[in-house]
Write a protein that holds these residues in place. Structure first.
Motif, short mmCIF file in Angstrom:
data_model
loop_
_atom_site.label_atom_id
_atom_site.label_comp_id
_atom_site.label_asym_id
_atom_site.label_seq_id
_atom_site.Cartn_x
_atom_site.Cartn_y
_atom_site.Cartn_z
N THR A 72 4.18 -5.58 4.83
CA THR A 72 3.15 -4.64 4.40
C THR A 72 1.95 -5.44 3.92
O THR A 72 2.10 -6.39 3.14
CB THR A 72 3.65 -3.77 3.22
OG1 THR A 72 4.80 -3.04 3.64
CG2 THR A 72 2.58 -2.80 2.76
N ILE B 154 2.06 3.21 -3.30
CA ILE B 154 3.10 2.76 -2.38
C ILE B 154 4.32 2.41 -3.24
O ILE B 154 4.19 1.70 -4.24
CB ILE B 154 2.67 1.51 -1.58
CG1 ILE B 154 1.26 1.67 -1.01
CG2 ILE B 154 3.66 1.21 -0.45
CD1 ILE B 154 0.68 0.39 -0.44
N MET C 63 -4.18 5.05 -4.16
CA MET C 63 -3.19 5.08 -3.09
C MET C 63 -1.91 4.53 -3.69
O MET C 63 -1.91 3.47 -4.31
CB MET C 63 -3.71 4.12 -2.01
CG MET C 63 -3.01 4.08 -0.72
SD MET C 63 -4.02 3.16 0.47
CE MET C 63 -3.76 1.48 -0.09
N GLU D 41 -8.84 4.11 3.35
CA GLU D 41 -8.19 5.39 3.67
C GLU D 41 -8.58 6.46 2.64
O GLU D 41 -8.47 7.66 2.92
CB GLU D 41 -6.66 5.24 3.64
CG GLU D 41 -6.11 4.29 4.69
CD GLU D 41 -4.66 3.90 4.38
OE1 GLU D 41 -4.24 2.79 4.81
OE2 GLU D 41 -3.95 4.65 3.69
N VAL E 29 -1.89 -5.08 2.17
CA VAL E 29 -2.68 -4.16 1.35
C VAL E 29 -4.07 -4.74 1.18
O VAL E 29 -4.21 -5.90 0.76
CB VAL E 29 -2.00 -4.00 -0.03
CG1 VAL E 29 -2.90 -3.25 -0.97
CG2 VAL E 29 -0.67 -3.29 0.12
N ARG F 210 -2.23 -1.10 4.75
CA ARG F 210 -2.75 -0.02 3.93
C ARG F 210 -4.04 -0.51 3.31
O ARG F 210 -4.09 -1.58 2.70
CB ARG F 210 -1.75 0.36 2.81
CG ARG F 210 -0.40 0.86 3.30
CD ARG F 210 -0.48 2.12 4.10
NE ARG F 210 -1.20 3.19 3.46
CZ ARG F 210 -0.65 4.07 2.58
NH1 ARG F 210 0.61 3.95 2.22
NH2 ARG F 210 -1.39 5.03 2.06
#
Lengths: 616, 443
Positions: B385, B436, B434, B425, B387, B421
């Motif tokens: 992932t 996660i 956001m 967004e 970020v 991510r």
């Protein structure tokens, strides 16, 4: 109406830190070619535009009327107040004096180049007028910008020197004689040899800086008031001065070592003391550098600034040797002493002569990929041509010895004369494919060219080159261009004249790296070695070229060149370029001068090494 | 009774725009409760739909999440886009006041921020030594003055150049040129109230074990210059070069202060042309000088930007089965040491906070190539992932010169090989944060 050939203008002798015992800044009144000036000053070769890009301000210049006419030129800053503080303030805090200072030094340097070379010298960028900004920005930097067609001088906060140490002051680069002369030399060298800024040998990278420093130093030393100051400082520091007669110098204080310590180092302390770490310290390092034949092989001296210091050191050594030799031949009193004024006169004179030599040598240099040994040959050969008899000053002997002491030997010798370029018919090799043995070149063919046109026409000179391409060892496959054809009338200080025509050309051959080892090179059994680390698909541009010197009858006297297909030299150059990362990054262009002039100071945090792999 | 390690982590990425603000909440079972770490809080370019009180809104949200206690604050480096949120005001209602009221027990900053450390300004010594550390520290301090001067000069540069010079300079000194003093002071104050840790590569901060039991924090940067000497192929001239670096910034800073003090009057009493009234024959050259000055200043401020970015704290957090990498804005000069010594430890990173808002220089290829959990298949279990906290159409760099941030080339790679991510967004709906969540027990 009598038009004066020159006009007197006051400049600073060196910079504001050079002061007389009464505290007044040391100034000098110099002569520059006369002209009817517009406001700026704005003349036929130099235009001073006093724009400050940090403050977004432009200063109003002196009215032209204050500079007089061509019949009656006036020096607006000739006489100052008797009070030292008022005298100095007028020079330091009036931007119009700063404008005059830069104008005069640039013009003086240009005049010196034109006198030495015996012709007009163009600026690199094609225009006629070099723009000069005396207060271009708030920064400790000064540089020549070909793309802006100008010289840019910064100003910055200094810490004061000598009696003014610790007191923060504004330091103006435009008031440092050596810096202004240095930048002007870059602009002129750029015009004479534009390819010297191409990535090439370590010596070539160093040459621009070294040469500009040489011009700067000798330009300062050719001013009698500065030499007088330095001699007095040296005298004041010696014990014997107290015992000797007033105004006399003992021969014991006139050895190379003594002059170095007393005069040069004394001045060296002043040389950009405020700028130490920027400009001045490199000059001081040149003065302090002890001769050693292995210096240039040391890692430290592979870096271009440090390498340039060696060139300066060698020439300075030559200057001092010539001066001491000259002084030793002069009449002395019973106490073996010389008049101080005579020492000053000879010092300024020899500096002037050596500066002329240093400049004139440029015409006798190859046009690309130079090494320091080439410069030694150029110094010697150009001087022999105009001044065959060296017995009075022994300058060539001093120079050869000095350069040799720093491990710099001349590239060529001919008929027992060290440093003399060989005449064209004696040059190597022209025939055979992949043979080791050189064959004698055929005689030169003048049948299809006209003598008169050879003195002025590029196409005519190209015809001559092409007709004699085998004899002159040119590579037919390379792109070849004659860049300049310049008739010269050189006049030595002693009145001897020499008419020559100087032409220069370049050759460019662009190949893929994998083609290098198989290139057919006349007189060589092999091609050019592919350096380790160079991709076989890399595009490689080989440069060559030379200077052609024709005598007044149109006969070729010298062909001073680097062959585009010389395997050893090209191999060394490519190896150096690979090691310095040239093939890994885009070429730097006009910014290069600005970068050079931070002189070791750097805004970037040092990276220990590059990342081995990068995003593509 | 032994405390069990956290079983879950919530990572909150706040939409600060061009800046970083991450709240890590480690969830513990039993009485330990949640433990919170705030990594950076700053912004230099708000997202498009952000209101005027964006930072206050974020500070409020942080308070809502953490309640009355924030356990640790990490200010990776001193750039505005990482610390502006810590600024306070006299009313006591600025975002920094809000965070301060959460009484963090620990404030972590890079060693270069320890201003009380002794400074040796006597010049270079043979070889790399503590003096080189001081050279860097001195140089970084001096950059503030240069940034203030650049901000002023940017006002009369050509528009595009001026805009970028301003943007980057503001990263040092805030838009009003006041050197982020308030934020710096608040961080120092919070550190004094709790504990301040000024870290370098390899630092151990014992309090972290107490505050976040069962979580390991490895400091992988910044290295001191003395620490760098064990890197292979070290250039022996580097010690001198650090002093040349310090000397450049010393002279530049003095000059910047002088220029400020002069207030445009380099020669009081000297006649000047009115702006817009320069003589015709001088205009071309003046325009060239203006552009040249802008280009030069841009190079200077970018060098400053890089130098400050390279002071970033690089934190490798191992919590349960997950590894998270937060490198601030570190670039190669900072990363090199860690990538020489800790490459293996970085192989199995699960979460990578993309360096410097997506600039290419801050994600070294060596680091990227080393991530073993990259995968082209989106459905791969435990896929990496990434970020990224950034803004669309940032003022940093430009595509024409391949210097835009975020850099398209990098973003493409991140999208292709990881689950990316990005706070971009949040822009469409103007959302603030956001979230996660990571299960720290699953392999």
């Amino acid at each position: 109406m009598t038009i004066q050939p020159s006009r007197p203008l006051t400049i600073l002798g060196q910079d504001p830190s050079l002061r007389h015992p009464d505290g007044k800044i040391v100034t000098a009144q110099i002569l520059v070619p006369n002209e009817q000036l517009s406001a700026g000053p704005h003349g036929y070769r130099v235009q001073v535009i006093d724009y400050d890009s940090s403050l977004h301000q432009m200063y109003v210049p002196l009215e032209p009327a204050s500079m007089g006419t061509i019949d009656d030129p006036v020096d607006p800053f000739a006489n100052g107040p008797s009070d030292p503080d008022a005298f100095n303030a007028r020079l330091l805090y009036d931007p119009r004096f700063h404008a005059q200072n830069v104008y005069a030094i640039v013009m003086r340097t240009l005049a010196h180049f034109e006198r030495a070379l015996g012709r007009r010298v163009s600026w690199e960028f094609g225009g006629h007028q070099l723009k000069v900004a005396p207060h271009a920005f708030a920064e400790a930097n000064a540089y020549y910008s070909p793309k802006d067609e100008g010289l840019l001088f910064g100003y910055f906060a200094g810490q004061g020197v000598g009696k003014r140490a610790g007191k923060e002051t504004t330091v103006f680069n435009c008031l440092s004689h050596d810096i202004v002369a240095h930048e002007t030399a870059h602009a002129l060298l750029g015009g004479l040899r534009p390819r010297y800024m191409e990535p090439s040998t370590p010596d070539q990278a160093a040459f621009h800086e070294g040469f500009a420093d040489i011009v700067a130093l000798l330009s300062v030393f050719s001013i009698p008031t500065v030499v007088e100051y330095a001699v007095r400082t040296a005298l004041a520091n010696t014990k014997a001065a107290a015992k000797g007669k007033a105004g006399m110098m003992s021969l014991a204080h006139l050895t190379v070592g003594a002059l170095k310590r007393g005069i040069l180092l004394g001045l060296g302390e002043q040389f950009g003391e405020e700028l130490s770490g920027i400009h001045g310290s490199s000059l001081r390092r040149s003065v302090e550098l002890e001769p050693s034949p292995t210096l240039l092989n040391e890692d430290e001296y592979r870096e271009e600034h440090r390498r340039g210091e060696v060139l300066v050191a060698a020439l300075l050594q030559g200057f001092l040797s010539a001066l001491t030799m000259r002084l030793s031949t002069l009449g002395r009193d019973s106490g073996n002493q010389l008049p101080e004024t005579r020492v000053v006169e000879e010092g300024a004179d020899i500096a002037e002569r050596m500066l002329t030599m240093a400049i004139r040598a440029l015409d006798y240099m190859p046009t690309t990929d130079i090494e320091f040994g080439d410069y030694v040959c150029a110094l010697v050969t150009s001087d022999i041509e105009i001044r065959p008899d060296d017995s009075r000053y022994e300058m060539r002997a001093s120079i050869l010895a000095a350069f040799s002491s720093f491990g710099i030997e001349p590239t060529s010798s001919f008929k027992g004369v060290k440093g003399l370029w060989k005449p064209p018919v004696a040059q190597a090799p022209v025939s055979g494919r992949k043979t080791k043995k050189a064959k004698t070149s055929p005689p030169l063919n003048y049948s299809f060219v006209h003598r008169e046109a050879l003195q002025r026409d590029r196409d005519e000179v190209f015809r001559f080159l092409w007709d004699n391409r085998v004899a002159l060892g040119l590579c037919e496959q390379a792109y070849t261009e004659v860049c300049n054809v310049l008739p010269c009338l050189r006049v030595d200080q002693d009145g001897f004249t020499l008419r020559e025509t100087v032409a220069d050309y370049i050759q460019i051959l662009t190949v893929r790296a994998y083609e290098l080892p198989n290139l057919e090179i006349p007189g060589s059994a092999r091609g050019i070695t592919l350096p380790e680390g160079l991709s076989s698909r890399a595009v490689v541009r080989l440069l060559g070229g030379g200077a052609l010197l024709f005598d007044e009858f149109g006969k070729l006297k010298y062909h001073i060149r680097n062959n585009v297909l010389e395997p050893k030299r090209q191999g060394r150059r490519l190896k150096h370029l690979v090691e310095s990362g040239f093939f890994d990054q885009p070429r730097f262009g006009a910014e290069r001068y600005a970068r050079l002039h931070l002189k070791g100071m750097r805004p970037d945090q040092p990276a220990f090494r590059k990342e081995p792999s990068t995003w593509r | 009774m032994a405390i069990t390690p956290p079983h879950e982590l919530t990572l909150r990425c706040y939409g600060v725009g061009f800046g970083d603000c991450f709240l890590l909440t480690f969830h513990y079972k039993g009485t330990t409760g949640d433990r919170h770490m705030l990594i950076d809080f700053g912004c230099t370019q708000k997202p498009p739909k952000a209101g005027t009180n964006l930072m206050n809104a974020i500070a409020k949200d942080i308070t809502t999440v953490v309640g009355s206690k924030l356990h640790a604050v990490v200010a990776t480096h001193r750039h505005t886009d990482h610390i502006s949120g810590f600024a306070t005001n006299t009313k006591g209602d600025a975002p920094g006041d809000v965070i301060g009221a959460l009484n963090p027990d620990l404030v972590i900053q890079p060693w270069t921020e320890k201003l009380s450390a002794p400074i040796d300004s006597k010049g270079p010594k043979k070889g790399l030594s503590l003096a080189a550390n001081d050279a860097l520290r001195i140089a970084l301090q001096r950059m503030q003055d240069v940034a203030a001067m650049s901000l002023r000069e940017a006002e009369h540069l050509p528009k595009l150049l001026g805009s970028e010079v301003k943007f980057i300079s503001a990263d040092f000194v805030g838009e009003k040129g006041v050197k982020n003093l308030s934020a710096v002071k608040q961080l120092a104050k919070m550190g004094k109230k709790g504990k301040a840790a000024y870290v370098q590569y390899g630092s151990k901060v014992p309090l972290l074990k107490t505050l976040f039991p069962g979580v390991t924090f490895d400091v992988l940067g910044p290295p001191t210059i003395a620490q760098k000497k064990d890197v292979a192929d070290q250039n022996p001239r580097n010690a001198d070069e650090y002093w040349h670096f310090a000397r450049f910034w010393g002279v530049s800073a003095s000059t910047a202060r002088m220029a400020t003090a002069l207030d445009g009057k380099l020669f009081p009493g000297a006649a000047v042309y009115k702006r817009g009234g320069f003589p015709v024959q001088a205009r071309w050259f003046a325009s060239r000088l203006r552009t040249g000055r802008g280009q030069h200043l841009l190079r200077i401020v970018r060098a400053m930007d890089d130098a400050m970015n390279n002071t970033s704290v690089i934190l490798l957090i191992t919590a349960g089965t997950k590894k998270l990498l937060f490198p601030g804005d570190a670039q190669w000069e900072n990363w090199e040491h860690a990538l020489t010594h800790n490459l293996k430890d970085l192989e199995d990173v699960d979460v990578y906070k993309v360096g410097h808002h997506g600039s290419l220089n801050a994600t070294p290829k060596t680091l990227w190539n080393n991530f073993k959990k990259k995968s082209k298949k989106k459905t791969t279990a435990n896929r990496l992932t990434t970020v990224m906290s950034t803004v669309t159409d940032s003022k940093h760099g430009d595509p024409e010169h391949d210097s835009e941030v975020p850099r398209e080339k990098l973003v493409t790679a991140l999208r292709s090989f990881s689950t990316l991510r990005t706070t971009q967004e949040l822009e469409a709906d103007g959302d603030l944060v956001m979230k996660i969540t990571f299960d720290l027990t699953k392999a």
